[in-house]
Scaffold this motif. Sequence first.
Motif, mmCIF file in Angstrom:
data_model
loop_
_atom_site.group_PDB
_atom_site.id
_atom_site.type_symbol
_atom_site.label_atom_id
_atom_site.label_comp_id
_atom_site.label_asym_id
_atom_site.label_seq_id
_atom_site.Cartn_x
_atom_site.Cartn_y
_atom_site.Cartn_z
ATOM 1 N N PRO A 59 24.802 -18.069 1.763
ATOM 2 C CA PRO A 59 24.331 -16.939 2.440
ATOM 3 C C PRO A 59 23.964 -17.253 3.965
ATOM 4 N N LEU A 60 23.963 -18.713 4.122
ATOM 5 C CA LEU A 60 23.662 -19.110 5.582
ATOM 6 C C LEU A 60 24.800 -19.414 6.412
ATOM 7 N N GLN A 61 25.979 -19.074 5.964
ATOM 8 C CA GLN A 61 27.132 -19.184 6.893
ATOM 9 C C GLN A 61 27.860 -17.851 6.841
ATOM 10 N N GLU A 62 28.642 -17.746 7.798
ATOM 11 C CA GLU A 62 29.609 -16.562 7.794
ATOM 12 C C GLU A 62 30.619 -16.607 6.730
ATOM 13 N N LEU A 63 30.689 -15.507 6.173
ATOM 14 C CA LEU A 63 31.668 -15.320 5.001
ATOM 15 C C LEU A 63 32.800 -14.562 5.396
ATOM 16 N N ALA A 64 33.729 -15.063 6.057
ATOM 17 C CA ALA A 64 35.206 -14.044 6.625
ATOM 18 C C ALA A 64 36.090 -15.046 6.585
ATOM 19 N N ALA A 65 37.283 -14.738 5.778
ATOM 20 C CA ALA A 65 38.392 -15.313 5.581
ATOM 21 C C ALA A 65 38.321 -16.867 5.460
ATOM 22 N N ASN A 66 37.366 -17.286 4.604
ATOM 23 C CA ASN A 66 37.045 -18.597 4.207
ATOM 24 C C ASN A 66 36.946 -18.875 2.873
ATOM 25 N N TYR A 67 36.573 -20.180 2.342
ATOM 26 C CA TYR A 67 36.262 -20.449 1.042
ATOM 27 C C TYR A 67 35.004 -19.670 0.645
ATOM 28 N N GLY A 68 33.992 -19.476 1.206
ATOM 29 C CA GLY A 68 33.061 -18.536 0.767
ATOM 30 C C GLY A 68 33.221 -17.304 0.603
ATOM 31 N N ALA A 69 34.019 -16.687 1.334
ATOM 32 C CA ALA A 69 34.465 -15.094 1.184
ATOM 33 C C ALA A 69 35.213 -15.128 -0.255
ATOM 34 N N PHE A 70 36.242 -16.156 -0.201
ATOM 35 C CA PHE A 70 36.832 -16.182 -1.673
ATOM 36 C C PHE A 70 35.881 -16.245 -2.743
ATOM 37 N N LEU A 71 34.732 -17.128 -2.736
ATOM 38 C CA LEU A 71 34.021 -17.174 -3.760
ATOM 39 C C LEU A 71 33.149 -15.819 -3.979
#
Length: 217
Positions: A59-71
């Motif tokens: 939640p402390l990183q941007e989640l856009a078109a990356n692995y975090g967004a996938f998760l």
Amino acid sequence: MKLDHLVWASNSLEDAAAEFERLSGVMAGSGGRHLTIGSRNALASLENEAYLAIDGPDPLQELAANYGAFLANLASPMLWRFAVQTPDLAPARGVLARHGFETSVKPGSRTTSGGRLLEWYTLTVAGHDLDLGMPIIKTWRTDGHPSSEAPGGCRLISLIVSHPRATDLKRLYEELDVPVGVVEHPVASLTAVIEGRFGRFTLPAARRSTRAPKALR
């Protein structure tokens, strides 16, 4: 070539870690953050210098078109990938080249909860169609394997890859010396049997239905 870790991907690190503790009796320890790709994880040792990485969006990183967004978009936790380690990536690159795969070497890192930087190199395989059947092949750049700091109490009994191209995958694994079993199935999936403090259990693994961003495959 030896098994390094399994990746259990989830849309909530806290919920997935709680589910793993319910199944195993082991509370996974904080692993750290994967900076720039939007994820963080918790780890549990599986013995023999192998571990389970429970990945979730950070939640402390941007989640856009990356692995975090996938998760974040996963409907439920799934055993998504597995990684093997080798002291030299060159032989693996040669095997993959003979099978028609183009590879490149990509650096990776994670900052542990204690502030230590772990670094590694992985092989990025371009344009493959093996989905989760393609292992993450890595070599560690820093001393100290993460499994040595992860909570113990679990042991990996077996890891099986189900895949529609089982024959091709078996041949590739044999040439790479990847110590993982393969069975024929129309839908690709991973199945891990783990022994924990409550006995043996199968790590819940959703059938593969969500594609990760190309850069993460």
